[in-house]
Design a protein around this motif. Structure first.
Motif, PDB file in Angstrom:
ATOM      1  N   ILE A 175     -10.161  23.780  15.160  1.00 40.32           N
ATOM      2  CA  ILE A 175      -9.432  22.673  14.513  1.00 40.32           C
ATOM      3  C   ILE A 175      -8.234  22.259  15.354  1.00 40.32           C
ATOM      4  N   SER A 176      -8.252  22.678  16.637  1.00 40.80           N
ATOM      5  CA  SER A 176      -7.166  22.247  17.513  1.00 40.80           C
ATOM      6  C   SER A 176      -7.270  20.750  17.748  1.00 40.80           C
ATOM      7  N   ALA A 177      -6.218  20.169  18.268  1.00 43.43           N
ATOM      8  CA  ALA A 177      -6.231  18.735  18.534  1.00 43.43           C
ATOM      9  C   ALA A 177      -5.326  18.442  19.719  1.00 43.43           C
ATOM     10  N   GLY A 222       2.859  19.180  16.233  1.00 43.14           N
ATOM     11  CA  GLY A 222       3.191  19.331  17.641  1.00 43.14           C
ATOM     12  C   GLY A 222       3.279  20.791  18.019  1.00 43.14           C
ATOM     13  N   PRO A 223       3.618  21.093  19.281  1.00 46.79           N
ATOM     14  CA  PRO A 223       3.724  22.485  19.724  1.00 46.79           C
ATOM     15  C   PRO A 223       4.691  23.317  18.889  1.00 46.79           C
ATOM     16  N   ALA A 224       5.740  22.694  18.343  1.00 48.48           N
ATOM     17  CA  ALA A 224       6.689  23.448  17.524  1.00 48.48           C
ATOM     18  C   ALA A 224       6.018  24.016  16.276  1.00 48.48           C
ATOM     19  N   GLY A 225       4.948  23.371  15.810  1.00 49.30           N
ATOM     20  CA  GLY A 225       4.210  23.911  14.671  1.00 49.30           C
ATOM     21  C   GLY A 225       3.539  25.225  15.011  1.00 49.30           C
ATOM     22  N   VAL A 239      -2.675  21.448  20.635  1.00 48.41           N
ATOM     23  CA  VAL A 239      -1.945  22.195  19.617  1.00 48.41           C
ATOM     24  C   VAL A 239      -2.987  22.995  18.850  1.00 48.41           C
ATOM     25  N   HIS A 240      -2.754  24.290  18.677  1.00 47.99           N
ATOM     26  CA  HIS A 240      -3.787  25.131  18.048  1.00 47.99           C
ATOM     27  C   HIS A 240      -3.975  24.780  16.579  1.00 47.99           C
ATOM     28  N   ARG A 241      -2.898  24.771  15.803  1.00 49.73           N
ATOM     29  CA  ARG A 241      -2.869  24.356  14.395  1.00 49.73           C
ATOM     30  C   ARG A 241      -3.400  25.395  13.415  1.00 49.73           C
ATOM     31  N   ASP A 242      -3.916  26.519  13.869  1.00 52.29           N
ATOM     32  CA  ASP A 242      -4.360  27.526  12.901  1.00 52.29           C
ATOM     33  C   ASP A 242      -4.144  28.935  13.451  1.00 52.29           C
ATOM     34  N   LEU A 243      -2.984  29.160  14.051  1.00 54.17           N
ATOM     35  CA  LEU A 243      -2.643  30.507  14.504  1.00 54.17           C
ATOM     36  C   LEU A 243      -2.301  31.349  13.282  1.00 54.17           C
ATOM     37  N   LYS A 244      -3.004  32.452  13.101  1.00 54.32           N
ATOM     38  CA  LYS A 244      -2.827  33.336  11.946  1.00 54.32           C
ATOM     39  C   LYS A 244      -3.368  34.703  12.322  1.00 54.32           C
ATOM     40  N   PRO A 245      -3.109  35.753  11.529  1.00 55.51           N
ATOM     41  CA  PRO A 245      -3.528  37.108  11.912  1.00 55.51           C
ATOM     42  C   PRO A 245      -5.023  37.255  12.150  1.00 55.51           C
ATOM     43  N   SER A 246      -5.859  36.543  11.399  1.00 57.48           N
ATOM     44  CA  SER A 246      -7.300  36.684  11.600  1.00 57.48           C
ATOM     45  C   SER A 246      -7.781  35.981  12.859  1.00 57.48           C
ATOM     46  N   ASN A 247      -6.964  35.119  13.459  1.00 53.32           N
ATOM     47  CA  ASN A 247      -7.328  34.446  14.702  1.00 53.32           C
ATOM     48  C   ASN A 247      -6.692  35.096  15.923  1.00 53.32           C
ATOM     49  N   VAL A 248      -6.176  36.304  15.747  1.00 54.27           N
ATOM     50  CA  VAL A 248      -5.662  37.099  16.864  1.00 54.27           C
ATOM     51  C   VAL A 248      -6.534  38.344  16.965  1.00 54.27           C
ATOM     52  N   LEU A 249      -7.340  38.447  18.012  1.00 55.27           N
ATOM     53  CA  LEU A 249      -8.198  39.606  18.213  1.00 55.27           C
ATOM     54  C   LEU A 249      -7.547  40.555  19.209  1.00 55.27           C
ATOM     55  N   LEU A 250      -7.673  41.844  18.932  1.00 55.34           N
ATOM     56  CA  LEU A 250      -6.982  42.873  19.711  1.00 55.34           C
ATOM     57  C   LEU A 250      -7.992  43.662  20.522  1.00 55.34           C
ATOM     58  N   CYS A 299      12.024  30.927  14.955  1.00 49.91           N
ATOM     59  CA  CYS A 299      10.684  30.332  14.973  1.00 49.91           C
ATOM     60  C   CYS A 299      10.363  29.645  13.651  1.00 49.91           C
ATOM     61  N   LEU A 300      10.920  30.165  12.549  1.00 49.89           N
ATOM     62  CA  LEU A 300      10.588  29.670  11.217  1.00 49.89           C
ATOM     63  C   LEU A 300      11.576  28.625  10.704  1.00 49.89           C
ATOM     64  N   ALA A 301      12.377  28.076  11.580  1.00 47.45           N
ATOM     65  CA  ALA A 301      13.318  27.035  11.164  1.00 47.45           C
ATOM     66  C   ALA A 301      12.572  25.872  10.514  1.00 47.45           C
ATOM     67  N   LYS A 302      13.131  25.317   9.451  1.00 46.62           N
ATOM     68  CA  LYS A 302      12.486  24.197   8.756  1.00 46.62           C
ATOM     69  C   LYS A 302      12.375  22.971   9.655  1.00 46.62           C
ATOM     70  N   ASP A 303      13.404  22.739  10.457  1.00 50.84           N
ATOM     71  CA  ASP A 303      13.420  21.595  11.373  1.00 50.84           C
ATOM     72  C   ASP A 303      12.748  22.008  12.678  1.00 50.84           C
ATOM     73  N   PRO A 304      11.643  21.384  13.056  1.00 49.47           N
ATOM     74  CA  PRO A 304      10.957  21.791  14.289  1.00 49.47           C
ATOM     75  C   PRO A 304      11.824  21.666  15.535  1.00 49.47           C
ATOM     76  N   ARG A 305      12.840  20.802  15.491  1.00 50.13           N
ATOM     77  CA  ARG A 305      13.718  20.632  16.654  1.00 50.13           C
ATOM     78  C   ARG A 305      14.607  21.850  16.875  1.00 50.13           C
ATOM     79  N   GLU A 306      14.764  22.684  15.833  1.00 50.63           N
ATOM     80  CA  GLU A 306      15.609  23.866  15.944  1.00 50.63           C
ATOM     81  C   GLU A 306      14.840  25.108  16.385  1.00 50.63           C
ATOM     82  N   ARG A 307      13.532  24.995  16.523  1.00 48.84           N
ATOM     83  CA  ARG A 307      12.738  26.151  16.946  1.00 48.84           C
ATOM     84  C   ARG A 307      12.788  26.307  18.464  1.00 48.84           C
ATOM     85  N   PRO A 308      12.677  27.541  18.932  1.00 44.19           N
ATOM     86  CA  PRO A 308      12.730  27.755  20.386  1.00 44.19           C
ATOM     87  C   PRO A 308      11.457  27.275  21.066  1.00 44.19           C
TER      88      PRO A 308
END
Length: 726
Positions: A159-161, A192-195, A136-147, A247-256
Motif C-alpha cells: 500500500i506504499s505510494a 509524506g515521509p514524516a508519517g 512512502v511506506h504508509r503501513d510500518l507496524k510490528p507485523s511488517n518488521v521481520l527479524l 517521532c510522535l509529534a502531532k505536527d509532522p513538521r516537528e518530527r525529526p
C-alpha cells in the motif's frame, strides 16, 4: 514468519514458483512461502481475487510494484519478480526467515533499550531506502518488521505510494493500522515521509513496552487518542522516550528527519566484512557470528536470533525436482495446477471471532459471542457439510452486506453496517425474531474527524441485561434486545464501549476510565478515572468492578466508587478477569494462571507452565479462564489445563494437535475446544481425554463461533447452526 500448511483452496504454483506453505494474509491477499526452480526461497503475495475485477486497483498495483522495485537497502526485502496483470496478480520478494516483531515481543517479551536503539537504527535505514525511491511506506507496524538472523527487514510495500502521488488513493480513504497511522493522515491532510517517522516511533514504543503508545481497543478510540491525546511512554527509558516522543509529534513538521534518527539511534559501522553493528547496541558477547559463519545482528535479543536461525535452517533451498520432460514435478498429493486464463472466483469474506462468556458471580458481556467482520464481497450458496459429532440445526442465506455480530443463548444478531439494519434470529430455528432499520448519527455538522474517520456506520458492541448496544458516529444507542424497540442514545465521543449491565447499572469501560449509565434512560450516573491506562476487559461481581492495567489487577467498589485494592502480577495481564467462588482468575503473558482473593486482593495461588509445556505466547485463546464445578480450565497456546479452583492443583494437561486454541467453553462434563486449524474437539472435563475431534471451519473463508454447545459457521454468505455432541 510462521507458516501453516496449504489447504484445498490454495494454489500450488504461481508463475514459476512452487508454493510450499501459507505465511499469512491481509486486506490485499495472501502471502505464501514459495520456491524457485533453482531452490531460492521467496515470499509470494497473491492478490485477493475479488480485487482483480477492479481495473483501478490493477493500475495502482502495477504502479506500486514498479515503485517497490526501486527500493534497495540492507533492511528491506527486495522485489525479485511480479506479474501485476496475471490471474491472479502476484508479487514475489526475498523471503526473510524469522519472526515478525509482533511475534517476537509476544513470545519473548519486551526489548531492552540497547536492542530497541539497534532496531530503530535499522528501521531508519530501511525508511531512508524507501524515501530515496520517492516512496512512502504508509503501513510500518510490528507485523511488517521481520527479524532475520542478520537483522530486521521492512516488508509489505503493497500500500506504499509515490510521495507526491495522490491519484492512487481514493478520496477520504485512511490506509494503515490504528495506532501507527499519523494524525495528519487521520485528518486527511496528506501523507509524506514524516508519517513513516511517526509509525517508526510507535513501533519502537511497542518493542520497548509491549503495547502501542496509544493503547488498544476499538479502532475509533485508538484513532481519537492519536489525534487528541499524548502518547503513553512510561515503559521506555528516559533517553529513548525523548527520541520516540519527537517521532510522535502531532505536527509532522516537528518530527525529526530520518538522517537525524540514524545518527541518534546508532549509525551502522562495518565489522568483519559484511556484518553490521550499531552504535549504542553492541553484541552482548562482543561478536556477531552465528553457527555456519552467517552474520547475525548481535544487538537483537538472543531468543529472537535463535528463533530466526532455526527458521532459516528449516527453509528449503534444494532445486525443485523435474520430470523427464523437463517440467517441474507436480505436487506429491496430485493436486491440479491452477487453471490459466479463467476469471477469478468470488472470494468470500472472512470473519474474526472473540469469545466472552459468563461464569458464576461474574459478568463479561454475558453469554455473548462477538464477531469482527472484514469488507463484504460476492458470495455463493454452497454449504459446509456437517461432521459426524456436529449435527446441523438450521441454515440460512444472508442478505448482501449482512453479517453476524453476536449471539446469546436465545438470539443471533445480524448487522448491516452501511444500511443501518439489525436483525435478530432465533437460535432454535434460525427464523426472524425481529428486524429493524436503526438510527444512525447525523454527522453532517460534525468535525472532519467524525465525518471522515468515524463515519455513521453502525456497529453492535454488546448484548447485556436485556439491551442491545450499538455505536454510530459520536453516540452509543440502546435497543430492547427482545423486540428491537429503540430506547435511548448517549453521547460517547465515538468510543462505542461494550456496556456490562449488573444490578440496575450499565458499566461502560474505556482505556483509562469507566462511566456508569442508567440502562432505562441512558443518563450518566457517575464516572471513575484511573491513574493510568487500563484494558477494555471488565467484570462485575457483587459490588466490585474488576479490570486490569499492564500488570495490575484493579478492584473498584461500586458503592463507595473508590479503588479497594490492586494486585501486581509478574507479567502482563492478557485475559479478562473472571470472578467465581470468592476468587478472581486471570492469565498473564508468560502463560501463568493466577487466582486472587476477590475481597482482599491477596494471591491465593498461581499455576505456571514449565519445561516442554511452557510457551510465552498466550494467543487469542478463550479470552479468559473458564470456571465450572470447582475447576478452572485454561489454555496456553495449544495446551489446555484443568486446575482445582480452591488449591490450584493441576488436575490434567492436554496438548492439542495445533499450535493455538482459539476458544474454550465448558458444557456439562465436556470441554469444547476450537483450534486455529478449524477443528472442534470435545474433551472429558474430569480427565482431559479426547472424545472426538471434527473439522468445522477448515475452509479459510469460513469462520466459527460458539455459545454453549451451539456452533455457528458462516461461509459463502450462509450462516449455519450446529449442535455439538457433549
Amino acid at each position: 514468519m510462521a507458516s501453516v500448511p496449504l489447504t484445498a483452496g490454495d494454489p500450488v504454483r504461481v508463475g514459476r514458483y512452487r508454493l510450499l506453505a501459507r505465511l499469512g494474509q491481509g486486506g490485499m491477499g495472501r502471502v505464501y512461502l514459495g520456491r524457485s526452480p533453482g531452490g531460492r526461497a521467496v515470499a509470494v503475495k497473491v492478490v485477493r481475487e475479488a480485487l482483480l475485477w477492479d481495473e483501478g486497483f490493477r493500475l495502482r498495483f502495477a504502479r506500486e510494484v514498479e515503485a517497490a522495485r526501486r527500493v534497495t537497502g540492507f533492511c528491506t526485502a527486495a522485489v525479485v519478480d511480479a506479474d501485476p496483470s496475471g490471474n491472479p496478480a502476484w508479487l514475489a520478494t526475498e523471503y526473510v526467515p524469522g519472526l515478525s516483531l509482533q511475534e517476537a515481543v509476544t513470545r519473548h517479551g519486551v526489548w531492552p533499550e540497547q536492542a530497541v536503539r539497534g532496531l530503530g537504527a535499522a528501521l531508519a535505514e530501511a525508511l531512508a531506502a524507501v524515501h530515496a525511491a520517492d516512496l512512502v511506506h504508509r503501513d510500518l507496524k510490528p507485523s511488517n518488521v521481520l527479524l532475520a538472523p542478520d537483522g530486521p527487514r521492512v516488508i509489505d510495500f503493497g500500500i506504499s505510494a509515490a510521495a507526491g502521488d495522490t491519484a492512487l488513493t481514493e478520496t477520504g480513504t485512511v490506509i494503515g493500522t490504528p495506532g501507527f497511522i499519523p494524525p495528519e493522515q487521520l485528518r486527511h491532510e496528506g501523507v509524506g515521509p514524516a508519517g513513516d517517522v511517526f509509525a517508526l516511533g510507535a513501533v519502537l514504543a511497542y518493542a520497548a513496552a509491549g503495547v502501542g503508545p496509544f493503547g488498544g481497543g476499538p479502532s475509533q478510540a485508538v484513532n481519537y487518542r492519536v489525534v487528541h491525546e499524548n502518547p503513553d511512554l512510561r515503559g521506555l527509558a528516559p533517553a529513548l522516550a525523548a527520541v520516540v516522543a519527537r517521532c510522535l509529534a502531532k505536527d509532522p513538521r516537528e518530527r525529526p528527519a530520518v538522517p537525524w534518527l540514524l545518527n541518534e539511534l546508532g549509525h551502522p559501522e562495518p565489522a568483519d566484512g559484511d556484518r553490521h553493528t550499531y552504535r549504542g547496541a553492541p553484541a552482548p558477547d562482543g561478536g556477531e557470528e552465528s553457527d555456519g559463519g552467517v552474520a547475525t545482528a548481535g544487538w537483537m535479543p538472543a531468543p529472537v536470533v535463535d528463533s530466526a536461525t532455526r527458521m532459516r535452517d528449516e527453509t528449503p533451498t534444494e532445486p525443485m525436482p523435474r520430470a523427464e520432460d523437463g517440467r517441474p514435478e507436480p505436487p506429491a498429493d496430485g493436486a491440479p495446477e491452477p487453471p490459466s486464463g479463467t476469471p477469478p472466483r468470488a472470494r468470500r469474506r472472512r470473519l474474526r471471532t472473540a469469545l466472552a462468556t459468563a461464569t458464576a458471580l461474574a459478568v463479561v458481556v454475558t453469554g455473548v459471542v462477538v464477531w469482527r467482520v472484514s469488507a463484504d464481497e460476492e458470495k455463493d450458496d454452497s454449504r459446509p457439510a456437517a461432521p459426524a459429532n456436529v449435527e446441523e440445526i438450521w441454515s440460512r442465506s444472508l442478505d448482501e452486506g449482512q453479517t453476524m455480530a453476536m449471539a446469546t443463548e436465545r438470539a443471533v444478531y445480524l448487522e448491516n453496517k452501511e444500511r443501518h439494519e439489525i436483525t435478530a434470529l432465533s437460535v432454535a430455528g434460525g427464523s426472524d425474531r425481529w428486524a429493524r432499520r436503526v438510527k444512525a448519527s447525523d454527522v453532517s455538522g460534525e468535525s472532519d474527524y467524525v465525518k471522515n474517520t468515524v463515519g455513521d456506520d453502525i456497529e453492535i458492541t454488546a448484548v447485556s441485561g436485556g439491551l442491545l448496544y450499538y455505536g454510530s458516529g459520536q453516540y452509543l444507542y440502546a435497543l430492547d434486545a427482545d423486540n428491537g424497540d429503540p430506547l435511548w442514545k448517549h453521547m460517547d465521543d465515538s468510543f462505542h464501549p461494550s456496556p456490562v449491565a449488573v444490578g440496575g447499572a450499565a458499566y461502560a469501560h474505556m482505556n483509562a476510565f469507566f462511566y456508569v449509565l442508567d440502562p432505562r434512560t441512558g443518563d450518566e450516573l457517575w464516572k471513575h478515572v484511573f491513574e493510568g491506562l487500563t484494558s477494555d476487559d471488565v467484570s462485575v461481581t457483587g459490588d466490585t468492578l474488576l479490570t486490569h492495567g499492564k500488570k495490575e489487577l484493579i478492584a473498584v467498589n461500586t458503592r463507595t466508587r473508590k479503588e479497594t485494592w490492586t494486585y501486581e502480577a509478574d507479567s502482563e495481564v492478557e485475559t479478562a478477569p473472571v470472578a467465581a467462588g470468592g476468587k478472581v482468575y486471570f492469565g498473564t503473558k508468560d502463560g501463568a494462571l493466577y487466582a486472587v482473593d476477590a475481597a482482599s486482593g491477596d494471591e491465593a495461588w498461581r499455576g505456571t507452565f514449565e519445561g516442554e509445556l511452557w510457551d510465552g505466547r498466550l494467543g487469542g485463546g478463550a479470552g479468559g479462564p473458564e470456571v465450572a464445578d470447582g475447576n478452572v480450565y485454561f489454555e496456553n497456546d495449544g495446551h489446555v489445563s484443568a486446575f482445582d479452583a480452591d488449591t490450584g492443583r493441576v488436575l490434567w494437561r492436554k496438548k492439542q494437535k495445533t499450535d493455538e486454541v482459539t476458544s474454550l467453553t465448558v458444557v456439562d462434563d465436556t470441554v469444547l475446544v476450537h483450534d486455529s486449524e478449524g477443528y472442534l474437539s470435545a474433551l472429558d472435563a474430569d480427565s482431559g481425554k479426547t472424545r472426538w475431534r471434527e473439522p468445522v471451519d477448515v475452509d479459510d473463508d469460513a469462520d466459527f463461533g460458539i455459545v454453549g454447545n451451539t456452533v455457528f459457521v458462516e461461509l459463502n454468505g450462509r450462516l449455519t447452526a450446529y449442535r455439538a455432541a457433549t
